[in-house]
Design a protein around this motif. Structure first.
Motif, PDB file in Angstrom:
ATOM      1  N   GLY A 299       0.809  -1.209   0.000  1.00 35.88           N
ATOM      2  CA  GLY A 299       0.000   0.000   0.000  1.00 35.88           C
ATOM      3  C   GLY A 299       0.844   1.261   0.000  1.00 35.88           C
ATOM      4  O   GLY A 299       2.044   1.241  -0.282  1.00 35.88           O
ATOM      5  N   SER A 300       0.219   2.375   0.351  1.00 37.19           N
ATOM      6  CA  SER A 300       0.915   3.664   0.393  1.00 37.19           C
ATOM      7  C   SER A 300       1.576   3.852   1.758  1.00 37.19           C
ATOM      8  O   SER A 300       1.080   3.346   2.769  1.00 37.19           O
ATOM      9  N   PRO A 301       2.696   4.575   1.804  1.00 34.80           N
ATOM     10  CA  PRO A 301       3.335   4.873   3.101  1.00 34.80           C
ATOM     11  C   PRO A 301       2.384   5.624   4.018  1.00 34.80           C
ATOM     12  O   PRO A 301       1.524   6.389   3.572  1.00 34.80           O
ATOM     13  N   ARG A 302       2.534   5.416   5.326  1.00 38.46           N
ATOM     14  CA  ARG A 302       1.672   6.064   6.309  1.00 38.46           C
ATOM     15  C   ARG A 302       2.539   6.800   7.332  1.00 38.46           C
ATOM     16  O   ARG A 302       3.711   6.452   7.532  1.00 38.46           O
ATOM     17  N   ARG A 303       1.957   7.764   7.965  1.00 36.53           N
ATOM     18  CA  ARG A 303       2.686   8.545   8.967  1.00 36.53           C
ATOM     19  C   ARG A 303       2.976   7.681  10.193  1.00 36.53           C
ATOM     20  O   ARG A 303       2.132   6.908  10.646  1.00 36.53           O
ATOM     21  N   THR A 304       4.177   7.803  10.716  1.00 37.72           N
ATOM     22  CA  THR A 304       4.570   7.063  11.916  1.00 37.72           C
ATOM     23  C   THR A 304       4.225   7.879  13.157  1.00 37.72           C
ATOM     24  O   THR A 304       4.529   9.073  13.231  1.00 37.72           O
ATOM     25  N   ASP A 305       3.570   7.236  14.122  1.00 39.54           N
ATOM     26  CA  ASP A 305       3.156   7.925  15.354  1.00 39.54           C
ATOM     27  C   ASP A 305       4.372   8.431  16.124  1.00 39.54           C
ATOM     28  O   ASP A 305       5.458   7.840  16.079  1.00 39.54           O
ATOM     29  N   ASP A 306       4.154   9.513  16.866  1.00 40.51           N
ATOM     30  CA  ASP A 306       5.234  10.085  17.673  1.00 40.51           C
ATOM     31  C   ASP A 306       5.721   9.101  18.729  1.00 40.51           C
ATOM     32  O   ASP A 306       6.917   9.065  19.047  1.00 40.51           O
ATOM     33  N   SER A 307       4.797   8.301  19.271  1.00 36.14           N
ATOM     34  CA  SER A 307       5.186   7.337  20.309  1.00 36.14           C
ATOM     35  C   SER A 307       6.153   6.284  19.750  1.00 36.14           C
ATOM     36  O   SER A 307       7.081   5.844  20.436  1.00 36.14           O
ATOM     37  N   ILE A 308       5.940   5.896  18.495  1.00 39.34           N
ATOM     38  CA  ILE A 308       6.828   4.918  17.859  1.00 39.34           C
ATOM     39  C   ILE A 308       8.201   5.529  17.625  1.00 39.34           C
ATOM     40  O   ILE A 308       9.237   4.915  17.921  1.00 39.34           O
ATOM     41  N   MET A 309       8.216   6.767  17.123  1.00 42.31           N
ATOM     42  CA  MET A 309       9.491   7.428  16.863  1.00 42.31           C
ATOM     43  C   MET A 309      10.259   7.681  18.160  1.00 42.31           C
ATOM     44  O   MET A 309      11.492   7.636  18.178  1.00 42.31           O
ATOM     45  N   ALA A 310       9.525   7.939  19.246  1.00 43.12           N
ATOM     46  CA  ALA A 310      10.181   8.161  20.534  1.00 43.12           C
ATOM     47  C   ALA A 310      10.912   6.901  20.995  1.00 43.12           C
ATOM     48  O   ALA A 310      12.035   6.967  21.527  1.00 43.12           O
ATOM     49  N   LEU A 311      10.284   5.728  20.796  1.00 35.46           N
ATOM     50  CA  LEU A 311      10.927   4.469  21.170  1.00 35.46           C
ATOM     51  C   LEU A 311      12.163   4.211  20.314  1.00 35.46           C
ATOM     52  O   LEU A 311      13.196   3.751  20.815  1.00 35.46           O
ATOM     53  N   ILE A 312      12.076   4.502  19.025  1.00 34.34           N
ATOM     54  CA  ILE A 312      13.227   4.294  18.137  1.00 34.34           C
ATOM     55  C   ILE A 312      14.371   5.240  18.509  1.00 34.34           C
ATOM     56  O   ILE A 312      15.545   4.852  18.533  1.00 34.34           O
ATOM     57  N   THR A 313      14.031   6.480  18.817  1.00 30.64           N
ATOM     58  CA  THR A 313      15.058   7.437  19.246  1.00 30.64           C
ATOM     59  C   THR A 313      15.726   6.981  20.531  1.00 30.64           C
ATOM     60  O   THR A 313      16.959   7.057  20.683  1.00 30.64           O
ATOM     61  N   ASP A 314      14.917   6.486  21.455  1.00 29.89           N
ATOM     62  CA  ASP A 314      15.459   6.005  22.728  1.00 29.89           C
ATOM     63  C   ASP A 314      16.359   4.788  22.509  1.00 29.89           C
ATOM     64  O   ASP A 314      17.392   4.631  23.155  1.00 29.89           O
ATOM     65  N   TRP A 315      15.954   3.929  21.572  1.00 28.61           N
ATOM     66  CA  TRP A 315      16.780   2.768  21.257  1.00 28.61           C
ATOM     67  C   TRP A 315      18.142   3.207  20.706  1.00 28.61           C
ATOM     68  O   TRP A 315      19.179   2.713  21.134  1.00 28.61           O
ATOM     69  N   ASN A 316      18.133   4.117  19.746  1.00 27.51           N
ATOM     70  CA  ASN A 316      19.376   4.549  19.104  1.00 27.51           C
ATOM     71  C   ASN A 316      20.326   5.252  20.070  1.00 27.51           C
ATOM     72  O   ASN A 316      21.543   5.047  20.030  1.00 27.51           O
TER      73      ASN A 316
END
Length: 750
Positions: A299-316
């Motif tokens: 399908g088409s790309p969708r916006r990633t929730d802020d909560s998901i990006m926060a977890l990825i940032t914390d992981w990195n």
């Protein structure tokens, strides 16, 4: 052979994620190349097209260089629900995974090998008789060795303790690339074989309570239950109800229906508030998305929730480094620190780590240019020929690119372009699809051709097959959707064009989904049946060898006789030597040809022995029983039947009768073929084939009386006769005295 050993950090937690991590000590190379797995009957090359990223031999050498008894490699599987995903999307996902998951490591610290598996076989049969739909997936393997420090390499730590991060990474990839999210699909409790809308079946859900859950879902839809309170009230009305983990994130309902000893847990998404709150139309839309009988496309790309990006940032920034620099667990003093203090501690740990191995962070770039991994050199080997299955010399990304270029060059040859254009114009697409159902387990309902447009969708262009949002011609369908090499695809297309005018396809939509009760009966005799078939093949092989030995002996005797005859005849010596040389040359030629033919026949028989798979045994089981239910089952799964334009038929409706009395009266022998045809023979002669809705007369001299009697038994006078004029006259003569049915005799089939 030992393939995988699963350890504590194995994927056992949240069922939402489709990223799965396992580990083992050996066997991964053989698994990827050959598909070796307990209970699997097909080879890897039969199942999938393999597209490598990296070097499988280098990966294997690094794994074998690890001398300790620890886990020697980590194996990540990335599974998608789409029917076809381009290799470039998988490649981009791989780069994102490396960038996120391995953010605490420099590329020179690890070796990574990935392999995309794009299904060639779209459906396989499991040992319990279920049809398993196969989907694209990617294997990612990292040896458990830090190439700079020579220590263990474990970038995910204790997997179950970091599931939230991996769910976030999974969801980030789904949103970025437009793939179906497990959070939306509810895959965790559904099988991949069933259509949820077919609620009359009990195989929609997994487990012993599948039928009850299907009925409960039917109640939700029919009564339009839209709140948790309504759902709980309904559960109380049909059994003993309780709410588990009330008020927590993992809250779910449970019920013990009358007659059940245990509670049934209702953990699936369709029993939760998020689904119940949807409108009736949205519920249908949600359920239709789970339909495995329809084609799923990217399908088409969708916006990633802020909560998901926060977890990825914390992981990195923090979590990935904590796993790397505190492999034994986080100290209490560290846990009590604030974020900035933790970042400072991790920074100091990072500097100390690289100082210890004798390389600063700034020096790493220079090391990468030298490629220290080249110290693990492969043995010098003679350049192999490309594999027939993969078209590559080696399982490396470079070899794959060379292979792709060769395939493209082959497809652009002038003679191939002419053949492709011709075949694309004349091939019967429906016949082609049905042939692929038989050969690769194609799910026919996923694809449409012109005149079979799905409701609401755009019309399918002429001479095209719809695959999701793509419309492919015949050759592109074989190469892109079924992943055939161009040469194999062209050969398949040619054979299909040749067969379509001489064969009639079986379009039964339920092919290769065995009837459950018959399959259960078969499984009870599977082992003994396999042993019996293997013994028959062994005896056949011994008979073949005896026959071949006799043929070789006859040739040797003939050779000796011809030589002896030349010595008996008086002739000059040089003439005799010329004749003897000619005899010897002919003998050696025939002997060589005979040996080659002998090896070929023995090889083919051995191949048949090795290919005794469950499906073939199931058909043997059905033929041996031969009752009405088994004959119907064989006809349902029959492959294309040859059309006989000049054949003699008596036609009626599809039916099966008890023919024991007739067999006794006419002194016939009854045999059931793999196609479901019932063959009646008399004194070694085949009289006719009962094909269900028609009788095919083989022996017109002796078979017509029996055919008329059998037709009368099956259909009374409600049947028609078709064939050449002389056959109609013969039938008319046999039917003297029954003039009330003369008008039913038809002209020959056009």
């Amino acid at each position: 052979m030992e393939i995988f050993e699963f350890y504590q950090y194995n994927y056992t937690g949240n069922k939402m994620t489709l990223i799965r991590v396992t580990g083992a000590r050996k066997g991964i190379k053989n698994y990827l190349i050959f598909g070796t797995k307990k209970g699997r009957e097909s080879t890897r090359d039969e199942l999938d097209e393999r597209i490598p990223f990296g070097n499988i031999d280098l990966m294997d050498e690094i794994i074998n260089s690890i001398k300790s008894n620890r886990i020697k490699y980590h194996h990540m599987t990335l599974s998608l629900k789409e029917d076809m995903v381009d290799a470039s999307i998988f490649a981009s996902m791989l780069e994102d995974i490396k960038k996120i998951l391995f953010s605490a490591y420099h590329p020179d610290e690890y070796n990574i090998y990935a392999e995309i598996h794009l299904p060639r076989k779209k459906r396989i049969l499991t040992a319990d008789g279920k049809s398993l739909i196969r989907l694209p997936h990617m294997h990612i393997i990292t040896p458990n060795l830090n190439l700079l420090s020579n220590q263990a390499f474990n970038p995910w730590g204790n997997y179950n303790h970091n599931i939230a991060y991996f769910d976030a990474i999974q969801e980030y990839l789904n949103r970025k690339y437009g793939t179906i999210s497990p959070r939306d699909s509810g895959r965790n409790d559904f099988t991949m074989q069933s259509n949820i809308l077919q609620r009359s079946k009990g195989d929609v859900f997994l487990g012993d309570s599948a039928q009850f859950k299907s009925t409960l879902l039917c109640h939700i839809m029919d009564r339009n239950i839209s709140t948790t309170s309504e759902f709980r009230a309904h559960l109380k009305s049909i059994g003993n109800h309780k709410t588990v983990n009330l008020g927590r994130a993992n809250e779910y309902e449970a019920i013990k229906p009358p007659g059940h000893d245990h509670f049934i847990n209702l953990r699936h998404n369709v029993f939760k508030e998020s689904f119940l709150a949807l409108s009736h139309h949205d519920k249908k839309e949600y359920l239709s998305a789970l339909d495995t009988d329809s084609y799923k496309a990217i399908g088409s790309p969708r916006r990633t929730d802020d909560s998901i990006m926060a977890l990825i940032t914390d992981w990195n920034s923090i979590r990935a480094k904590e796993i790397k620099y505190f492999p034994g667990g986080l100290p209490k003093a560290y846990k009590a620190m604030g974020r900035e203090e933790k970042l400072n501690v991790l920074r100091q740990k990072e500097i100390a780590f690289y100082n210890k191995i004798g390389a600063s962070l700034s020096f790493q770039k220079q090391l990468s240019e030298l490629d220290i991994r080249a110290t693990l050199r492969l043995p010098r080997l003679q350049l192999p020929s490309p594999s027939k299955a993969t078209g590559r010399r080696y399982d490396t990304a470079i070899s794959q690119k060379v292979r792709n270029k060769q395939e493209f060059t082959k497809s652009q040859r002038a003679e191939n372009i002419i053949f492709v254009e011709r075949y694309n114009q004349v091939v019967d697409l429906e016949f082609l699809l049905q042939e692929m159902v038989d050969k690769v387990g194609l799910v026919r309902s996923k694809y449409q051709i012109a005149g079979q447009d799905s409701s609401g969708g755009p019309p399918v262009p002429s001479r095209r097959i719809r695959c999701g949002n793509r419309h492919l011609n015949a050759i592109d369908f074989l190469t892109q959707e079924l992943r055939m090499p161009f040469g194999a695809a062209l050969s398949t297309l040619k054979n299909t064009v040749e067969r379509q005018s001489h064969f009639e396809a079986n379009c039964n939509p339920d092919k290769y989904s065995p009837e459950p009760t018959l399959w259960r009966s078969f499984t009870m005799t599977r082992r003994s049946l396999r042993m019996r078939v293997l013994e028959e093949y062994r005896l056949e092989l011994q008979r073949l060898r005896d026959c071949l030995q006799e043929e070789r002996s006859d040739l040797d005797k003939e050779h000796s006789y011809r030589r002896f005859a030349l010595y008996l005849n008086k002739m000059p010596r040089h003439f005799r030597e010329l004749f003897l040389a000619d005899v010897e040359r002919e003998y050696q030629t025939r002997r060589t040809s005979q040996r080659f033919g002998d090896r070929q026949r023995e090889f083919l028989l051995r191949q048949e022995t090795l290919q005794i798979k469950d499906w073939a045994l199931y058909q043997i089981f059905l033929r041996s029983r031969g009752d009405e239910q088994c004959v119907t089952e064989l006809r349902r799964h029959a492959v294309a039947r040859a059309t006989l334009p000049d054949a003699c038929f008596i036609k009626g409706t599809l039916s099966i009768i008890d023919d024991k009395k007739m067999i006794s009266e006419f002194g016939c022998i009854r045999e059931v073929l793999i196609s479901g045809d019932i063959v009646y023979s008399q004194n070694g002669r085949e009289l006719l084939h009962d094909q269900g809705n028609r009788l095919l007369i083989i022996d017109r001299v002796h078979g017509v009386p029996f055919a008329l009697a059998l037709a009368h038994k099956k259909w009374g006078y409600q049947h028609a006769v078709a064939g050449p004029e002389d056959f109609l006259a013969q039938v008319k003569q046999e039917m003297e005295g029954h003039r009330d049915v003369f008008h039913r005799v038809k002209k020959p089939i056009a």
